[in-house]
Design an enzyme around this catalytic site. Sequence first.
Site, PDB file in Angstrom:
ATOM      1  N   THR A  52       0.846  -1.113  -0.119  1.00 39.13           N
ATOM      2  CA  THR A  52       0.017  -0.014  -0.003  1.00 39.13           C
ATOM      3  C   THR A  52       1.142   1.136  -0.085  1.00 39.13           C
ATOM      4  O   THR A  52       1.795   1.462   0.962  1.00 39.13           O
ATOM      5  CB  THR A  52      -0.913   0.085   1.410  1.00 39.13           C
ATOM      6  OG1 THR A  52      -1.563  -1.013   1.190  1.00 39.13           O
ATOM      7  CG2 THR A  52      -1.944   1.218   1.302  1.00 39.13           C
ATOM      8  N   LYS A  73      -7.689   1.648  -2.593  1.00 43.70           N
ATOM      9  CA  LYS A  73      -7.326   0.919  -1.444  1.00 43.70           C
ATOM     10  C   LYS A  73      -7.324   2.322  -0.099  1.00 43.70           C
ATOM     11  O   LYS A  73      -7.691   2.118   0.991  1.00 43.70           O
ATOM     12  CB  LYS A  73      -5.656   0.622  -1.274  1.00 43.70           C
ATOM     13  CG  LYS A  73      -5.004   0.286  -0.248  1.00 43.70           C
ATOM     14  CD  LYS A  73      -5.449  -1.075   0.543  1.00 43.70           C
ATOM     15  CE  LYS A  73      -5.099  -1.190   2.081  1.00 43.70           C
ATOM     16  NZ  LYS A  73      -5.073  -2.296   2.513  1.00 43.70           N
ATOM     17  N   LYS A  88       0.574   5.059   8.319  1.00 43.73           N
ATOM     18  CA  LYS A  88       1.403   5.192   6.747  1.00 43.73           C
ATOM     19  C   LYS A  88       0.184   5.312   5.761  1.00 43.73           C
ATOM     20  O   LYS A  88       0.229   6.339   4.960  1.00 43.73           O
ATOM     21  CB  LYS A  88       2.236   3.965   6.331  1.00 43.73           C
ATOM     22  CG  LYS A  88       3.145   4.050   5.200  1.00 43.73           C
ATOM     23  CD  LYS A  88       2.335   3.254   4.058  1.00 43.73           C
ATOM     24  CE  LYS A  88       2.408   1.684   4.521  1.00 43.73           C
ATOM     25  NZ  LYS A  88       1.475   0.645   3.585  1.00 43.73           N
TER      26      LYS A  88
HETATM   27  N1  NAP Z   1      -0.644  -6.919   7.313  1.00 43.52           N
HETATM   28  C1  NAP Z   1      -2.007  -6.621   6.781  1.00 43.52           C
HETATM   29  O1  NAP Z   1      -3.037  -6.836   7.341  1.00 43.52           O
HETATM   30  C2  NAP Z   1      -1.969  -5.666   5.508  1.00 43.52           C
HETATM   31  C3  NAP Z   1      -3.200  -5.589   4.803  1.00 43.52           C
HETATM   32  C4  NAP Z   1      -3.258  -5.078   3.352  1.00 43.52           C
HETATM   33  C5  NAP Z   1      -2.116  -4.364   3.002  1.00 43.52           C
HETATM   34  N2  NAP Z   1      -0.939  -4.519   3.806  1.00 43.52           N
HETATM   35  C6  NAP Z   1       0.131  -3.721   3.069  1.00 43.52           C
HETATM   36  O2  NAP Z   1       1.395  -4.780   2.717  1.00 43.52           O
HETATM   37  C7  NAP Z   1       2.568  -4.220   2.506  1.00 43.52           C
HETATM   38  C8  NAP Z   1       3.277  -5.053   3.687  1.00 43.52           C
HETATM   39  O3  NAP Z   1       2.635  -5.381   4.883  1.00 43.52           O
HETATM   40  P1  NAP Z   1       3.060  -6.434   5.939  1.00 43.52           P
HETATM   41  O4  NAP Z   1       1.967  -6.333   6.964  1.00 43.52           O
HETATM   42  O5  NAP Z   1       3.377  -7.685   5.242  1.00 43.52           O
HETATM   43  O6  NAP Z   1       4.328  -5.772   6.543  1.00 43.52           O
HETATM   44  P2  NAP Z   1       5.466  -6.321   7.316  1.00 43.52           P
HETATM   45  O7  NAP Z   1       5.208  -7.675   7.846  1.00 43.52           O
HETATM   46  O8  NAP Z   1       6.053  -5.216   7.989  1.00 43.52           O
HETATM   47  O9  NAP Z   1       6.526  -6.604   6.094  1.00 43.52           O
HETATM   48  C9  NAP Z   1       7.108  -5.751   5.252  1.00 43.52           C
HETATM   49  C10 NAP Z   1       8.058  -6.432   4.416  1.00 43.52           C
HETATM   50  O10 NAP Z   1       8.659  -5.385   3.534  1.00 43.52           O
HETATM   51  C11 NAP Z   1      10.063  -5.741   3.702  1.00 43.52           C
HETATM   52  N3  NAP Z   1      10.580  -4.288   3.731  1.00 43.52           N
HETATM   53  C12 NAP Z   1      10.464  -3.154   4.307  1.00 43.52           C
HETATM   54  N4  NAP Z   1      11.241  -2.426   3.779  1.00 43.52           N
HETATM   55  C13 NAP Z   1      12.150  -2.603   2.952  1.00 43.52           C
HETATM   56  C14 NAP Z   1      13.158  -1.980   2.204  1.00 43.52           C
HETATM   57  N5  NAP Z   1      13.563  -0.833   2.262  1.00 43.52           N
HETATM   58  N6  NAP Z   1      13.853  -3.172   1.533  1.00 43.52           N
HETATM   59  C15 NAP Z   1      13.548  -4.414   1.402  1.00 43.52           C
HETATM   60  N7  NAP Z   1      12.552  -4.811   2.271  1.00 43.52           N
HETATM   61  C16 NAP Z   1      11.936  -4.070   2.868  1.00 43.52           C
HETATM   62  C17 NAP Z   1      10.189  -6.123   5.006  1.00 43.52           C
HETATM   63  O11 NAP Z   1      11.435  -6.612   5.097  1.00 43.52           O
HETATM   64  P3  NAP Z   1      12.155  -7.199   6.684  1.00 43.52           P
HETATM   65  O12 NAP Z   1      11.534  -8.536   6.972  1.00 43.52           O
HETATM   66  O13 NAP Z   1      13.565  -7.103   6.481  1.00 43.52           O
HETATM   67  O14 NAP Z   1      11.563  -6.192   7.606  1.00 43.52           O
HETATM   68  C18 NAP Z   1       8.964  -6.974   5.168  1.00 43.52           C
HETATM   69  O15 NAP Z   1       9.197  -8.207   4.370  1.00 43.52           O
HETATM   70  C19 NAP Z   1       2.383  -2.769   3.498  1.00 43.52           C
HETATM   71  O16 NAP Z   1       2.419  -1.909   2.467  1.00 43.52           O
HETATM   72  C20 NAP Z   1       0.998  -2.775   4.060  1.00 43.52           C
HETATM   73  O17 NAP Z   1       0.349  -1.526   4.281  1.00 43.52           O
HETATM   74  C21 NAP Z   1      -0.773  -4.895   5.044  1.00 43.52           C
END
Ligand code: NAP
Length: 294
Positions: free
Chosen positions: A97, A172, A240
């Site tokens: 997102t 979104k 965010k």
């Molecule tokens: N969780 C939800 O319910 C949900 C629902 C809908 C949408 N989203 C969206 O989906 C996305 C991911 O969410 P998430 O919940 O999966 O987040 P998360 O668990 O914090 O995972 C984020 C991922 O991105 C990687 N990452 C972040 N910054 C990076 C960088 N600069 N370079 C390389 N890798 C990087 C992290 O790597 P590391 O492991 O090294 O930190 C991790 O693999 C976000 O944009 C979020 O808003 C999430």
Amino acid sequence: MTKLAFLGLGVMGFPMAGHLSQAGFDITVYNRTPNKTDQFLKLYQVRSALTPAAAAKGADVVFACVGDDNDLRDITVGEQGAFKGMKPGAYFIDHSTVSAKVSRELADIAATFKLGYLDAPVSGGQQGAENGQLTVMVGGKPKDFSAIKPVIEHYAREVTLMGPVGNGQLCKMVNQICVAGLLQGLAEGLSFAEAAGLDVEQVIHVISKGAAQSWQMENRYKTMLAGEYNHGFAVDLMRKDLAIAMNEASENGTDLPVTQLVDQFYSDVQGMGGNRWDTSSLLVRLQRSHQDKQ
Ligand SMILES: NC(=O)c1ccc[n+]([C@@H]2O[C@H](COP(=O)([O-])OP(=O)(O)OC[C@H]3O[C@@H](n4cnc5c(N)ncnc54)[C@H](OP(=O)(O)O)[C@@H]3O)[C@@H](O)[C@H]2O)c1
């Protein structure tokens, strides 16, 4: 289209990539922090790479699910970014997102590498990703969408083209604006029910059959009542998303008074140490305020 890469094995990316592996695609995964890659390799027979560029090399489609605009820039056009490693004619699909602006900016750069680009943010949370039941809102060219939709369907129940690149993210934003107010309403309802001495389980059983029913009510009330927040969608990520929506609103002239207020409430939750708590943790600040008054 059998050779895929998946960048970002977080809460969402991990199960999404897992579904693609189970579907039999040849996948290379990349995660910045190696221990998540190690966990993934224990469960699935895939290859891993040490950089986004190396993971993307030779892939027909590269998927990403990372954090914010800058994270997405890092893994696409950064020093070790995926675009450099990709072959002409391949597709980059972003499930993070992020802003509509960065999506358009990266789609333009992708075009110079002869790559297709879709912004494809998701809704449905951790459960939706794990059960392969996500809703995916997509921006991009109809031709690119038709080519990629069958692959996305391995972890989604609804995949819809919303218009050109950026429109998936705009959709979104609408989703997050709706969810913010809804979660605060649910938190207020639960807090009120507890203070009124009602059997809260019974209240939810009854009102979830009526007009107050929601995904959040169904999937979150139990963990909210148990005070469990180490799961789901992190408060930091929600702030965010709300910042992205509020920025867009200031450009298109929309008033978002409730969204602004709930964003401030999330800032309070962060102040309580809740940065990684699930977004349903809005209840904690209401419970603490109620306790303070007793
Ligand atoms: N969780 C939800 O319910 C949900 C629902 C809908 C949408 N989203 C969206 O989906 C996305 C991911 O969410 P998430 O919940 O999966 O987040 P998360 O668990 O914090 O995972 C984020 C991922 O991105 C990687 N990452 C972040 N910054 C990076 C960088 N600069 N370079 C390389 N890798 C990087 C992290 O790597 P590391 O492991 O090294 O930190 C991790 O693999 C976000 O944009 C979020 O808003 C999430």
